[in-house]
Design a protein around this motif. Structure first.
Motif, PDB file in Angstrom:
ATOM      1  N   PRO A 401      31.342  48.356  50.860  1.00 53.38           N
ATOM      2  CA  PRO A 401      31.223  48.506  49.504  1.00 53.38           C
ATOM      3  C   PRO A 401      33.647  47.531  49.567  1.00 53.38           C
ATOM      4  N   VAL A 402      33.518  47.463  48.263  1.00 53.95           N
ATOM      5  CA  VAL A 402      34.811  46.890  49.003  1.00 53.95           C
ATOM      6  C   VAL A 402      35.928  46.946  47.050  1.00 53.95           C
ATOM      7  N   LYS A 403      36.641  47.565  46.961  1.00 52.74           N
ATOM      8  CA  LYS A 403      37.653  47.510  46.200  1.00 52.74           C
ATOM      9  C   LYS A 403      38.151  45.944  45.937  1.00 52.74           C
ATOM     10  N   ALA A 404      38.465  45.834  44.135  1.00 49.82           N
ATOM     11  CA  ALA A 404      38.732  45.268  43.856  1.00 49.82           C
ATOM     12  C   ALA A 404      39.864  45.394  42.009  1.00 49.82           C
ATOM     13  N   THR A 405      40.531  44.674  42.291  1.00 48.69           N
ATOM     14  CA  THR A 405      42.115  44.909  41.260  1.00 48.69           C
ATOM     15  C   THR A 405      42.008  43.632  40.512  1.00 48.69           C
ATOM     16  N   PHE A 406      42.003  43.610  39.308  1.00 50.67           N
ATOM     17  CA  PHE A 406      41.594  42.741  38.593  1.00 50.67           C
ATOM     18  C   PHE A 406      43.346  42.562  37.699  1.00 50.67           C
ATOM     19  N   THR A 407      43.777  41.728  37.463  1.00 52.46           N
ATOM     20  CA  THR A 407      45.709  42.005  36.581  1.00 52.46           C
ATOM     21  C   THR A 407      45.227  40.360  35.537  1.00 52.46           C
ATOM     22  N   TYR A 408      45.130  40.826  34.215  1.00 52.13           N
ATOM     23  CA  TYR A 408      45.618  40.057  33.370  1.00 52.13           C
ATOM     24  C   TYR A 408      46.054  40.222  31.961  1.00 52.13           C
ATOM     25  N   GLY A 409      47.621  39.815  32.057  1.00 52.20           N
ATOM     26  CA  GLY A 409      48.794  40.055  31.109  1.00 52.20           C
ATOM     27  C   GLY A 409      48.742  41.204  32.106  1.00 52.20           C
ATOM     28  N   ASP A 410      49.494  42.391  30.557  1.00 52.26           N
ATOM     29  CA  ASP A 410      49.224  44.009  31.041  1.00 52.26           C
ATOM     30  C   ASP A 410      48.220  44.837  31.356  1.00 52.26           C
ATOM     31  N   LYS A 411      47.632  43.901  31.586  1.00 50.89           N
ATOM     32  CA  LYS A 411      45.930  44.785  31.711  1.00 50.89           C
ATOM     33  C   LYS A 411      45.735  45.118  33.075  1.00 50.89           C
ATOM     34  N   THR A 412      45.604  45.421  33.597  1.00 49.87           N
ATOM     35  CA  THR A 412      44.418  46.058  35.247  1.00 49.87           C
ATOM     36  C   THR A 412      43.407  46.913  34.815  1.00 49.87           C
ATOM     37  N   GLU A 413      42.669  46.746  35.883  1.00 47.40           N
ATOM     38  CA  GLU A 413      41.209  47.230  36.035  1.00 47.40           C
ATOM     39  C   GLU A 413      40.586  47.273  37.596  1.00 47.40           C
ATOM     40  N   THR A 414      40.544  48.108  37.843  1.00 52.02           N
ATOM     41  CA  THR A 414      39.896  48.294  39.556  1.00 52.02           C
ATOM     42  C   THR A 414      38.137  48.958  39.470  1.00 52.02           C
ATOM     43  N   ARG A 415      37.292  47.964  40.854  1.00 48.65           N
ATOM     44  CA  ARG A 415      36.633  48.732  40.719  1.00 48.65           C
ATOM     45  C   ARG A 415      35.524  48.580  42.240  1.00 48.65           C
ATOM     46  N   THR A 416      34.828  49.235  42.214  1.00 46.46           N
ATOM     47  CA  THR A 416      34.798  49.086  43.878  1.00 46.46           C
ATOM     48  C   THR A 416      33.504  48.685  43.969  1.00 46.46           C
ATOM     49  N   VAL A 417      33.353  47.425  43.971  1.00 47.27           N
ATOM     50  CA  VAL A 417      31.765  46.932  44.387  1.00 47.27           C
ATOM     51  C   VAL A 417      31.163  47.169  45.774  1.00 47.27           C
ATOM     52  N   ALA A 418      29.917  47.914  45.241  1.00 46.16           N
ATOM     53  CA  ALA A 418      29.268  47.924  46.664  1.00 46.16           C
ATOM     54  C   ALA A 418      28.264  46.394  47.427  1.00 46.16           C
ATOM     55  N   ALA A 419      28.103  46.450  49.316  1.00 50.32           N
ATOM     56  CA  ALA A 419      27.389  45.361  48.825  1.00 50.32           C
ATOM     57  C   ALA A 419      26.369  44.781  48.038  1.00 50.32           C
ATOM     58  N   GLY A 420      25.997  43.731  48.219  1.00 50.13           N
ATOM     59  CA  GLY A 420      24.538  43.499  48.085  1.00 50.13           C
ATOM     60  C   GLY A 420      24.712  43.658  45.286  1.00 50.13           C
ATOM     61  N   ALA A 421      26.306  44.122  45.259  1.00 49.63           N
ATOM     62  CA  ALA A 421      26.647  43.962  43.862  1.00 49.63           C
ATOM     63  C   ALA A 421      27.354  43.149  43.517  1.00 49.63           C
ATOM     64  N   SER A 422      27.672  43.430  42.267  1.00 48.50           N
ATOM     65  CA  SER A 422      28.452  42.878  41.063  1.00 48.50           C
ATOM     66  C   SER A 422      29.245  43.372  40.675  1.00 48.50           C
ATOM     67  N   ALA A 423      30.835  43.384  40.200  1.00 52.56           N
ATOM     68  CA  ALA A 423      31.197  44.265  39.100  1.00 52.56           C
ATOM     69  C   ALA A 423      32.325  42.951  38.030  1.00 52.56           C
ATOM     70  N   LYS A 424      32.332  43.159  36.986  1.00 50.86           N
ATOM     71  CA  LYS A 424      32.632  42.527  35.764  1.00 50.86           C
ATOM     72  C   LYS A 424      33.321  42.857  34.954  1.00 50.86           C
ATOM     73  N   VAL A 425      34.565  41.688  34.903  1.00 46.94           N
ATOM     74  CA  VAL A 425      35.464  42.632  33.493  1.00 46.94           C
ATOM     75  C   VAL A 425      36.011  41.883  32.933  1.00 46.94           C
ATOM     76  N   THR A 426      35.983  42.156  31.486  1.00 43.98           N
ATOM     77  CA  THR A 426      36.268  41.388  30.731  1.00 43.98           C
ATOM     78  C   THR A 426      37.939  42.202  29.380  1.00 43.98           C
ATOM     79  N   PHE A 427      38.522  40.727  29.546  1.00 42.14           N
ATOM     80  CA  PHE A 427      40.054  40.840  29.276  1.00 42.14           C
ATOM     81  C   PHE A 427      40.096  39.783  27.758  1.00 42.14           C
ATOM     82  N   LYS A 428      41.036  40.971  26.762  1.00 43.45           N
ATOM     83  CA  LYS A 428      40.514  39.893  26.015  1.00 43.45           C
ATOM     84  C   LYS A 428      41.906  38.942  25.628  1.00 43.45           C
TER      85      LYS A 428
END
Length: 505
Positions: A401-428
Protein backbone atom coordinates in the motif's frame (compact mmCIF):
# COMPACT_ATOMS: atom_id res chain seq x y z
CA UNK A 1 86.37 -97.64 21.07
CA UNK A 2 85.03 -94.14 20.23
CA UNK A 3 81.28 -93.87 19.58
CA UNK A 4 80.08 -90.78 17.71
CA UNK A 5 77.16 -88.79 19.08
CA UNK A 6 75.21 -85.57 18.27
CA UNK A 7 77.21 -82.39 17.81
CA UNK A 8 77.54 -79.67 20.44
CA UNK A 9 75.06 -76.79 20.32
CA UNK A 10 77.79 -74.42 19.14
CA UNK A 11 81.30 -74.85 17.75
CA UNK A 12 84.11 -74.23 20.19
CA UNK A 13 84.97 -70.93 18.48
CA UNK A 14 81.48 -69.52 19.18
CA UNK A 15 81.53 -71.03 22.64
CA UNK A 16 84.73 -69.24 23.50
CA UNK A 17 83.30 -65.87 22.43
CA UNK A 18 80.14 -66.35 24.46
CA UNK A 19 81.61 -67.64 27.69
CA UNK A 20 82.55 -65.27 30.43
CA UNK A 21 84.14 -65.85 33.84
CA UNK A 22 85.65 -68.87 35.59
CA UNK A 23 83.20 -70.11 38.20
CA UNK A 24 84.98 -72.71 40.30
CA UNK A 25 87.16 -75.75 40.72
CA UNK A 26 86.20 -79.41 41.01
CA UNK A 27 86.45 -81.51 44.10
CA UNK A 28 87.80 -85.02 43.28
CA UNK A 29 87.52 -88.23 45.22
CA UNK A 30 91.12 -89.57 45.08
CA UNK A 31 91.22 -93.31 44.37
CA UNK A 32 93.22 -95.69 46.52
CA UNK A 33 94.04 -98.16 43.73
CA UNK A 34 96.79 -97.69 41.19
CA UNK A 35 94.37 -97.61 38.25
CA UNK A 36 92.08 -94.60 38.31
CA UNK A 37 90.82 -91.47 36.52
CA UNK A 38 91.18 -87.93 37.78
CA UNK A 39 88.22 -85.61 37.17
CA UNK A 40 88.44 -81.82 37.29
CA UNK A 41 86.06 -79.08 36.03
CA UNK A 42 85.67 -75.41 35.28
CA UNK A 43 82.48 -73.48 34.39
CA UNK A 44 81.58 -70.40 32.38
CA UNK A 45 78.34 -68.53 31.53
CA UNK A 46 76.97 -68.35 28.01
CA UNK A 47 75.37 -64.92 28.01
CA UNK A 48 73.60 -65.60 24.73
CA UNK A 49 71.59 -68.49 26.16
CA UNK A 50 71.86 -68.03 29.92
CA UNK A 51 73.34 -71.55 30.34
CA UNK A 52 76.30 -72.71 32.45
CA UNK A 53 78.97 -74.37 30.30
CA UNK A 54 81.00 -76.92 32.29
CA UNK A 55 84.30 -78.22 30.90
CA UNK A 56 85.10 -81.64 32.40
CA UNK A 57 88.67 -83.02 32.20
CA UNK A 58 89.19 -86.76 32.74
CA UNK A 59 92.80 -88.01 33.05
CA UNK A 60 94.10 -91.61 32.66
CA UNK A 61 96.40 -92.52 35.54
CA UNK A 62 98.21 -95.22 33.62
CA UNK A 63 101.25 -94.54 31.44
CA UNK A 64 101.16 -97.85 29.58
CA UNK A 65 97.47 -98.68 29.26
CA UNK A 66 94.43 -97.03 27.60
CA UNK A 67 91.36 -96.37 29.74
CA UNK A 68 87.90 -97.05 28.30
CA UNK A 69 85.04 -95.04 29.83
CA UNK A 70 82.37 -97.72 29.98
CA UNK A 71 79.76 -95.66 31.85
CA UNK A 72 79.36 -91.94 32.38
CA UNK A 73 76.71 -90.49 34.68
CA UNK A 74 76.18 -86.72 34.84
CA UNK A 75 74.07 -84.64 37.16
CA UNK A 76 72.14 -82.72 35.90
CA UNK A 77 71.61 -85.32 33.24
CA UNK A 78 72.34 -83.23 30.18
CA UNK A 79 74.68 -84.58 27.46
CA UNK A 80 78.45 -84.62 28.06
CA UNK A 81 80.20 -84.47 24.69
CA UNK A 82 83.76 -84.44 23.46
CA UNK A 83 84.34 -81.74 20.83
CA UNK A 84 86.10 -82.97 17.69
CA UNK A 85 87.66 -80.38 15.43
CA UNK A 86 86.06 -80.41 12.01
CA UNK A 87 83.58 -83.13 12.94
CA UNK A 88 80.58 -83.80 15.12
CA UNK A 89 81.15 -84.05 18.83
CA UNK A 90 81.05 -87.55 20.41
CA UNK A 91 79.59 -88.85 23.64
CA UNK A 92 82.03 -89.13 26.53
CA UNK A 93 80.63 -92.55 27.39
CA UNK A 94 82.60 -95.16 25.41
CA UNK A 95 85.48 -92.82 24.83
CA UNK A 96 89.03 -94.36 25.06
CA UNK A 97 91.63 -92.26 26.84
CA UNK A 98 95.09 -93.11 25.60
CA UNK A 99 97.84 -93.99 28.09
CA UNK A 100 99.16 -91.04 30.08
CA UNK A 101 96.57 -88.75 28.41
CA UNK A 102 93.31 -86.98 29.19
CA UNK A 103 90.05 -86.02 27.49
CA UNK A 104 88.03 -82.79 27.69
CA UNK A 105 84.22 -82.91 27.47
CA UNK A 106 81.62 -80.14 27.60
CA UNK A 107 78.27 -80.15 29.39
CA UNK A 108 75.59 -77.43 29.31
CA UNK A 109 73.34 -77.03 32.33
CA UNK A 110 70.65 -74.42 33.28
CA UNK A 111 72.01 -71.10 34.48
CA UNK A 112 70.58 -71.51 37.98
CA UNK A 113 72.24 -74.93 38.62
CA UNK A 114 73.90 -74.99 42.06
CA UNK A 115 76.04 -78.19 41.78
CA UNK A 116 77.09 -80.45 38.92
CA UNK A 117 78.60 -83.96 39.16
CA UNK A 118 80.29 -86.40 36.80
CA UNK A 119 80.78 -90.08 37.64
CA UNK A 120 83.00 -92.23 35.40
CA UNK A 121 83.40 -96.05 35.40
CA UNK A 122 86.64 -96.96 33.49
CA UNK A 123 88.28 -100.24 32.48
CA UNK A 124 91.88 -100.97 31.54
CA UNK A 125 92.52 -103.82 29.12
CA UNK A 126 95.52 -105.92 28.19
CA UNK A 127 95.16 -108.28 25.20
CA UNK A 128 91.45 -107.41 25.22
CA UNK A 129 91.10 -108.58 28.77
CA UNK A 130 90.08 -106.34 31.65
CA UNK A 131 93.00 -106.11 34.03
CA UNK A 132 91.64 -103.26 36.15
CA UNK A 133 88.51 -101.18 36.64
CA UNK A 134 87.56 -98.22 38.74
CA UNK A 135 84.77 -95.69 39.34
CA UNK A 136 85.65 -92.08 40.02
CA UNK A 137 83.46 -89.03 40.68
CA UNK A 138 83.98 -85.31 40.45
CA UNK A 139 81.73 -82.35 41.24
CA UNK A 140 81.75 -78.57 40.93
CA UNK A 141 80.00 -75.97 43.10
CA UNK A 142 78.23 -73.33 40.97
CA UNK A 143 76.24 -71.66 43.75
CA UNK A 144 79.05 -69.30 44.68
CA UNK A 145 78.59 -67.41 41.42
CA UNK A 146 75.63 -65.31 40.49
CA UNK A 147 73.04 -67.09 38.40
CA UNK A 148 73.75 -67.10 34.72
CA UNK A 149 71.11 -65.12 32.86
CA UNK A 150 70.98 -64.51 29.11
CA UNK A 151 71.93 -61.12 27.72
CA UNK A 152 69.51 -60.69 24.79
CA UNK A 153 70.47 -58.91 21.58
CA UNK A 154 66.92 -57.82 20.73
CA UNK A 155 63.43 -57.63 22.20
CA UNK A 156 60.44 -59.52 20.86
CA UNK A 157 57.74 -57.22 19.47
CA UNK A 158 55.15 -58.84 21.76
CA UNK A 159 57.18 -57.85 24.83
CA UNK A 160 58.51 -54.44 23.79
CA UNK A 161 57.78 -51.33 25.85
CA UNK A 162 57.46 -47.78 24.52
CA UNK A 163 57.17 -44.17 25.64
CA UNK A 164 55.25 -41.42 23.87
CA UNK A 165 54.44 -37.70 23.75
CA UNK A 166 51.08 -36.28 22.66
CA UNK A 167 49.78 -32.78 21.85
CA UNK A 168 46.14 -33.06 20.85
CA UNK A 169 45.45 -29.37 20.05
CA UNK A 170 48.46 -29.32 17.71
CA UNK A 171 47.88 -32.79 16.25
CA UNK A 172 51.38 -34.10 17.01
CA UNK A 173 52.79 -37.18 18.77
CA UNK A 174 55.99 -39.19 19.06
CA UNK A 175 56.54 -42.84 20.01
CA UNK A 176 59.90 -44.31 21.07
CA UNK A 177 61.04 -47.88 21.76
CA UNK A 178 62.29 -48.15 25.34
CA UNK A 179 65.71 -49.63 26.13
CA UNK A 180 68.77 -50.15 23.98
CA UNK A 181 67.68 -53.27 22.10
CA UNK A 182 65.86 -53.18 18.75
CA UNK A 183 62.88 -55.35 17.89
CA UNK A 184 63.89 -58.87 16.92
CA UNK A 185 64.06 -59.95 13.30
CA UNK A 186 61.45 -58.48 10.98
CA UNK A 187 59.17 -57.45 13.85
CA UNK A 188 57.31 -54.14 13.45
CA UNK A 189 54.88 -52.23 15.61
CA UNK A 190 52.54 -49.69 13.97
CA UNK A 191 51.08 -46.59 15.59
CA UNK A 192 48.49 -44.16 14.15
CA UNK A 193 47.40 -40.58 14.91
CA UNK A 194 43.90 -39.58 13.73
CA UNK A 195 41.71 -36.46 14.10
CA UNK A 196 37.93 -36.14 13.82
CA UNK A 197 35.14 -33.66 13.27
CA UNK A 198 33.07 -33.73 16.49
CA UNK A 199 29.64 -32.34 17.37
CA UNK A 200 30.79 -30.93 20.73
CA UNK A 201 34.06 -30.09 22.50
CA UNK A 202 33.43 -33.06 24.82
CA UNK A 203 33.14 -36.66 23.64
CA UNK A 204 30.01 -37.04 21.55
CA UNK A 205 28.94 -38.87 18.41
CA UNK A 206 28.85 -39.06 15.48
CA UNK A 207 32.45 -38.21 14.61
CA UNK A 208 34.00 -38.18 11.14
CA UNK A 209 37.69 -38.53 10.25
CA UNK A 210 39.25 -35.23 9.20
CA UNK A 211 42.00 -35.34 6.57
CA UNK A 212 44.31 -38.36 6.42
CA UNK A 213 45.45 -40.29 9.54
CA UNK A 214 49.23 -40.55 9.97
CA UNK A 215 50.66 -44.07 10.52
CA UNK A 216 54.24 -45.27 10.98
CA UNK A 217 56.05 -48.23 12.50
CA UNK A 218 58.95 -49.04 14.80
CA UNK A 219 61.26 -51.91 13.84
CA UNK A 220 64.81 -52.71 12.79
CA UNK A 221 66.97 -49.62 13.15
CA UNK A 222 63.91 -47.34 13.34
CA UNK A 223 63.27 -46.96 17.06
CA UNK A 224 61.42 -43.61 17.16
CA UNK A 225 58.68 -42.04 15.02
CA UNK A 226 56.86 -38.69 14.72
CA UNK A 227 53.18 -38.44 13.76
CA UNK A 228 51.30 -35.34 12.58
CA UNK A 229 47.69 -34.73 11.51
CA UNK A 230 45.65 -31.66 10.54
CA UNK A 231 43.10 -30.43 13.06
CA UNK A 232 39.71 -29.07 11.89
CA UNK A 233 38.90 -25.48 12.79
CA UNK A 234 35.99 -26.64 14.93
CA UNK A 235 35.14 -29.20 17.62
CA UNK A 236 37.48 -32.16 17.33
CA UNK A 237 38.76 -35.41 18.83
CA UNK A 238 42.37 -36.58 18.35
CA UNK A 239 43.49 -40.15 19.15
CA UNK A 240 46.92 -41.85 19.28
CA UNK A 241 46.24 -45.53 18.78
CA UNK A 242 48.08 -48.85 18.77
CA UNK A 243 48.05 -50.26 15.23
CA UNK A 244 48.06 -49.21 11.59
CA UNK A 245 45.52 -47.18 9.61
CA UNK A 246 43.26 -50.24 9.29
CA UNK A 247 42.48 -49.81 12.98
CA UNK A 248 40.93 -46.36 12.38
CA UNK A 249 37.17 -46.23 13.02
CA UNK A 250 35.23 -43.95 10.65
CA UNK A 251 32.72 -42.80 11.63
CA UNK A 252 32.50 -43.12 15.38
CA UNK A 253 28.78 -43.57 16.01
CA UNK A 254 26.48 -44.12 18.95
CA UNK A 255 26.67 -47.76 20.02
CA UNK A 256 29.51 -48.48 17.53
CA UNK A 257 33.13 -49.59 17.93
CA UNK A 258 35.51 -47.77 20.26
CA UNK A 259 39.30 -47.73 20.58
CA UNK A 260 39.26 -48.56 24.27
CA UNK A 261 42.71 -49.59 25.54
CA UNK A 262 44.21 -49.27 22.05
CA UNK A 263 44.75 -45.61 22.89
CA UNK A 264 48.28 -45.07 24.15
CA UNK A 265 48.39 -44.21 27.82
CA UNK A 266 45.32 -46.36 28.57
CA UNK A 267 45.22 -48.41 31.80
CA UNK A 268 44.94 -51.71 29.94
CA UNK A 269 46.82 -53.54 27.18
CA UNK A 270 48.08 -52.78 24.66
CA UNK A 271 47.89 -49.04 25.33
CA UNK A 272 49.56 -49.43 28.74
CA UNK A 273 52.72 -50.77 27.07
CA UNK A 274 53.61 -47.15 26.31
CA UNK A 275 54.23 -44.65 29.08
CA UNK A 276 53.28 -41.02 28.64
CA UNK A 277 50.22 -38.73 28.74
CA UNK A 278 46.79 -39.95 27.75
CA UNK A 279 46.76 -40.26 23.97
CA UNK A 280 43.38 -38.67 23.34
CA UNK A 281 41.98 -35.13 23.23
CA UNK A 282 38.57 -33.45 22.91
CA UNK A 283 38.24 -29.72 22.28
CA UNK A 284 37.77 -26.93 19.77
CA UNK A 285 35.79 -23.72 20.22
CA UNK A 286 33.63 -23.70 17.10
CA UNK A 287 30.81 -25.82 15.79
CA UNK A 288 31.60 -28.11 12.84
CA UNK A 289 28.87 -26.50 10.78
CA UNK A 290 28.78 -23.50 8.44
CA UNK A 291 25.39 -21.82 8.90
CA UNK A 292 24.74 -18.98 6.48
CA UNK A 293 21.77 -17.01 5.25
CA UNK A 294 20.76 -14.64 2.46
CA UNK A 295 17.73 -12.38 2.20
CA UNK A 296 15.60 -11.25 -0.73
CA UNK A 297 13.01 -8.50 -0.44
CA UNK A 298 9.75 -8.90 -2.35
CA UNK A 299 7.69 -6.04 -3.73
CA UNK A 300 4.80 -6.92 -1.41
CA UNK A 301 6.95 -6.20 1.66
CA UNK A 302 7.71 -9.82 2.50
CA UNK A 303 11.27 -11.20 2.80
CA UNK A 304 12.43 -14.58 1.49
CA UNK A 305 15.09 -16.10 3.75
CA UNK A 306 17.51 -18.71 2.37
CA UNK A 307 19.28 -20.94 4.93
CA UNK A 308 22.40 -22.95 3.97
CA UNK A 309 24.64 -25.48 5.73
CA UNK A 310 27.09 -26.47 3.00
CA UNK A 311 30.49 -25.06 4.03
CA UNK A 312 33.80 -26.92 4.37
CA UNK A 313 33.20 -27.82 8.01
CA UNK A 314 29.51 -28.67 7.66
CA UNK A 315 29.19 -32.17 9.06
CA UNK A 316 26.08 -31.90 11.21
CA UNK A 317 22.48 -30.62 10.91
CA UNK A 318 21.87 -27.01 11.92
CA UNK A 319 18.67 -25.79 13.53
CA UNK A 320 18.01 -22.22 12.40
CA UNK A 321 15.49 -19.86 13.98
CA UNK A 322 14.14 -17.00 11.86
CA UNK A 323 12.58 -14.19 13.88
CA UNK A 324 10.71 -11.08 12.71
CA UNK A 325 10.53 -7.92 14.78
CA UNK A 326 6.73 -8.02 14.79
CA UNK A 327 6.33 -11.49 16.29
CA UNK A 328 7.21 -13.88 13.44
CA UNK A 329 9.24 -16.97 14.46
CA UNK A 330 10.03 -20.19 12.63
CA UNK A 331 12.58 -22.98 13.25
CA UNK A 332 14.08 -24.99 10.40
CA UNK A 333 16.61 -27.86 10.57
CA UNK A 334 19.00 -28.03 7.60
CA UNK A 335 21.12 -31.13 6.97
CA UNK A 336 24.84 -30.89 6.23
CA UNK A 337 25.47 -29.93 2.61
CA UNK A 338 21.87 -28.75 2.12
CA UNK A 339 19.91 -25.51 1.85
CA UNK A 340 16.35 -24.45 2.69
CA UNK A 341 14.45 -21.66 0.93
CA UNK A 342 11.03 -22.24 2.46
CA UNK A 343 11.00 -19.38 4.96
CA UNK A 344 9.13 -16.22 3.91
CA UNK A 345 8.54 -13.53 6.51
CA UNK A 346 5.26 -11.72 5.70
CA UNK A 347 5.31 -7.94 5.34
CA UNK A 348 3.16 -7.45 8.42
CA UNK A 349 5.57 -9.48 10.60
CA UNK A 350 8.88 -8.45 9.12
CA UNK A 351 10.43 -5.30 10.46
CA UNK A 352 13.94 -6.21 11.56
CA UNK A 353 14.66 -9.87 10.78
CA UNK A 354 17.21 -12.02 12.63
CA UNK A 355 18.53 -15.53 11.92
CA UNK A 356 19.81 -17.36 14.99
CA UNK A 357 21.67 -20.64 15.71
CA UNK A 358 21.94 -21.85 19.29
CA UNK A 359 20.34 -18.63 20.42
CA UNK A 360 22.93 -16.37 18.76
CA UNK A 361 22.53 -14.25 15.65
CA UNK A 362 24.79 -15.69 12.95
CA UNK A 363 27.19 -13.62 10.88
CA UNK A 364 25.28 -11.42 8.39
CA UNK A 365 22.08 -12.71 9.98
CA UNK A 366 20.25 -9.35 10.39
CA UNK A 367 18.12 -7.71 7.69
CA UNK A 368 15.35 -5.19 7.08
CA UNK A 369 13.07 -5.04 4.03
CA UNK A 370 14.32 -2.89 1.13
CA UNK A 371 12.17 -2.04 -1.85
CA UNK A 372 13.48 -3.94 -4.90
CA UNK A 373 14.48 -1.70 -7.78
CA UNK A 374 12.35 -3.64 -10.25
CA UNK A 375 9.06 -3.15 -8.39
CA UNK A 376 6.43 -1.30 -10.53
CA UNK A 377 5.78 2.24 -9.29
CA UNK A 378 2.37 3.89 -8.82
CA UNK A 379 1.04 5.96 -11.74
CA UNK A 380 -0.73 9.37 -11.64
CA UNK A 381 -3.36 10.55 -14.09
CA UNK A 382 -5.35 13.83 -14.23
CA UNK A 383 -8.66 15.15 -15.54
CA UNK A 384 -9.57 18.85 -15.75
CA UNK A 385 -12.52 20.97 -16.92
CA UNK A 386 -13.63 24.49 -16.19
CA UNK A 387 -15.02 23.53 -12.78
CA UNK A 388 -12.96 20.62 -11.45
CA UNK A 389 -9.37 19.37 -11.30
CA UNK A 390 -9.18 15.56 -10.62
CA UNK A 391 -6.01 13.58 -9.80
CA UNK A 392 -5.86 9.77 -9.61
CA UNK A 393 -3.09 7.54 -8.18
CA UNK A 394 -3.07 3.89 -9.30
CA UNK A 395 -0.98 1.37 -7.30
CA UNK A 396 0.03 -1.79 -9.27
CA UNK A 397 -0.74 -5.26 -7.97
CA UNK A 398 1.92 -7.20 -6.09
CA UNK A 399 3.23 -4.21 -4.19
CA UNK A 400 2.72 -2.52 -0.84
CA UNK A 401 0.00 0.00 0.00
CA UNK A 402 1.21 3.51 -0.76
CA UNK A 403 0.37 6.80 0.93
CA UNK A 404 -0.44 9.66 -1.47
CA UNK A 405 -0.84 13.35 -0.60
CA UNK A 406 -2.74 15.61 -3.05
CA UNK A 407 -2.32 19.40 -2.74
CA UNK A 408 -4.07 22.03 -4.86
CA UNK A 409 -4.05 25.65 -3.80
CA UNK A 410 -4.68 25.67 -0.08
CA UNK A 411 -6.42 22.30 -0.10
CA UNK A 412 -4.71 18.98 0.81
CA UNK A 413 -6.10 15.46 0.75
CA UNK A 414 -4.37 12.23 1.80
CA UNK A 415 -5.17 8.72 0.67
CA UNK A 416 -3.70 5.26 1.25
CA UNK A 417 -3.85 3.27 -1.95
CA UNK A 418 -3.88 -0.52 -1.67
CA UNK A 419 -1.97 -2.68 -4.13
CA UNK A 420 -4.07 -3.18 -7.26
CA UNK A 421 -6.32 -0.23 -6.41
CA UNK A 422 -6.70 3.46 -7.26
CA UNK A 423 -7.46 6.63 -5.27
CA UNK A 424 -9.09 9.70 -6.85
CA UNK A 425 -9.23 13.22 -5.43
CA UNK A 426 -11.22 16.06 -7.08
CA UNK A 427 -10.56 19.71 -6.32
CA UNK A 428 -12.80 22.64 -7.36
CA UNK A 429 -10.98 24.54 -10.03
CA UNK A 430 -9.47 27.75 -8.72
CA UNK A 431 -6.74 30.21 -9.48
CA UNK A 432 -3.84 27.79 -8.72
CA UNK A 433 -2.14 26.74 -11.91
CA UNK A 434 -0.84 23.35 -10.65
CA UNK A 435 -1.28 20.62 -8.05
CA UNK A 436 1.26 18.47 -6.18
CA UNK A 437 1.05 14.69 -5.74
CA UNK A 438 3.52 13.41 -3.13
CA UNK A 439 4.37 9.76 -2.35
CA UNK A 440 6.50 10.27 0.80
CA UNK A 441 7.24 6.58 1.41
CA UNK A 442 8.81 6.42 -2.02
CA UNK A 443 10.43 9.84 -1.68
CA UNK A 444 8.61 11.02 -4.82
CA UNK A 445 6.73 14.27 -5.65
CA UNK A 446 5.06 15.36 -8.90
CA UNK A 447 3.51 18.63 -10.08
CA UNK A 448 0.45 18.53 -12.32
CA UNK A 449 -0.42 21.68 -14.31
CA UNK A 450 -4.13 22.56 -14.45
CA UNK A 451 -5.16 22.63 -18.12
CA UNK A 452 -8.93 22.40 -18.81
CA UNK A 453 -10.10 20.22 -21.64
CA UNK A 454 -11.84 23.15 -23.44
CA UNK A 455 -11.80 26.87 -23.72
CA UNK A 456 -13.62 28.18 -20.68
CA UNK A 457 -14.45 31.52 -22.55
CA UNK A 458 -12.19 33.66 -20.47
CA UNK A 459 -13.86 32.66 -17.29
CA UNK A 460 -12.46 29.72 -15.36
CA UNK A 461 -13.93 27.45 -12.83
CA UNK A 462 -15.84 29.01 -10.02
CA UNK A 463 -18.62 30.50 -12.20
CA UNK A 464 -18.19 34.26 -12.42
CA UNK A 465 -14.51 34.28 -11.45
CA UNK A 466 -11.96 34.77 -14.25
CA UNK A 467 -10.75 31.42 -15.64
CA UNK A 468 -7.16 30.18 -15.98
CA UNK A 469 -5.34 30.82 -19.22
CA UNK A 470 -5.86 28.17 -21.79
CA UNK A 471 -2.59 26.22 -21.64
CA UNK A 472 -3.84 22.70 -22.19
CA UNK A 473 -4.33 20.61 -25.28
CA UNK A 474 -7.44 19.35 -26.97
CA UNK A 475 -9.43 16.62 -25.23
CA UNK A 476 -8.02 13.93 -27.51
CA UNK A 477 -4.51 15.08 -26.71
CA UNK A 478 -5.22 15.02 -22.97
CA UNK A 479 -6.50 11.46 -23.21
CA UNK A 480 -3.42 10.44 -25.13
CA UNK A 481 -1.24 12.13 -22.53
CA UNK A 482 -2.98 10.29 -19.73
CA UNK A 483 -2.35 6.95 -21.38
CA UNK A 484 1.27 7.89 -21.94
CA UNK A 485 1.57 8.84 -18.29
CA UNK A 486 0.23 5.46 -17.21
CA UNK A 487 2.76 3.73 -19.42
CA UNK A 488 5.66 5.92 -18.38
CA UNK A 489 4.66 6.22 -14.74
CA UNK A 490 7.48 4.08 -13.46
CA UNK A 491 10.04 6.12 -15.36
CA UNK A 492 8.59 9.36 -14.12
CA UNK A 493 8.82 8.24 -10.53
CA UNK A 494 12.36 6.93 -10.87
CA UNK A 495 13.66 10.17 -12.21
CA UNK A 496 11.56 12.17 -9.80
CA UNK A 497 13.12 10.84 -6.61
CA UNK A 498 14.00 13.81 -4.38
CA UNK A 499 12.89 16.29 -7.05
CA UNK A 500 9.66 17.56 -8.52
CA UNK A 501 8.34 16.58 -11.94
CA UNK A 502 5.90 18.95 -13.63
CA UNK A 503 3.41 17.85 -16.20
CA UNK A 504 0.13 19.25 -17.53
CA UNK A 505 -3.27 17.79 -17.21
Amino acid sequence: MIRPKLSLRRPLAVLGAALIGLTGAVAVAAPASAHHTTITATADCDRLTGERVITWKVENSETNKDATLQKVTAGPGTPVNVPVQGAAAVDLQGYVIPEAASVVAVQRVPGDTATATLEVYAEWLVDNKVTAEHTDKGDINLAADKSCAPTPECVDASQAKYSHTFDGPKGTATVKLDGELPLCGEGKQWFTLVSYFAPRPQFATPQYVYGTPDSDWIGGTQTEIELNVEIPNCHTQVDLIWGDAEQVIDPLVEGGKRYGDKKLGSPGAPGNRSTGPQGWYNGGDKSCTTPATTFASNCDGSVAVSLTNDGKTSKYPVEFEVKGENGFSKKVSVEAGKADTSVVVPAADAGKIEVLVDGKVIEKGTYSWQRPEDCPLPAVTTEADCKNFTLTVTNPEGGLPVKATFTYGDKTETRTVAAGASAKVTFKAGKAKSALVALPELDLEMEAVYTPEKDCGGSGGGGDEPGLPVTGAAAGGIAAGAVALLIAGAVLFVIARRRRVTFTA
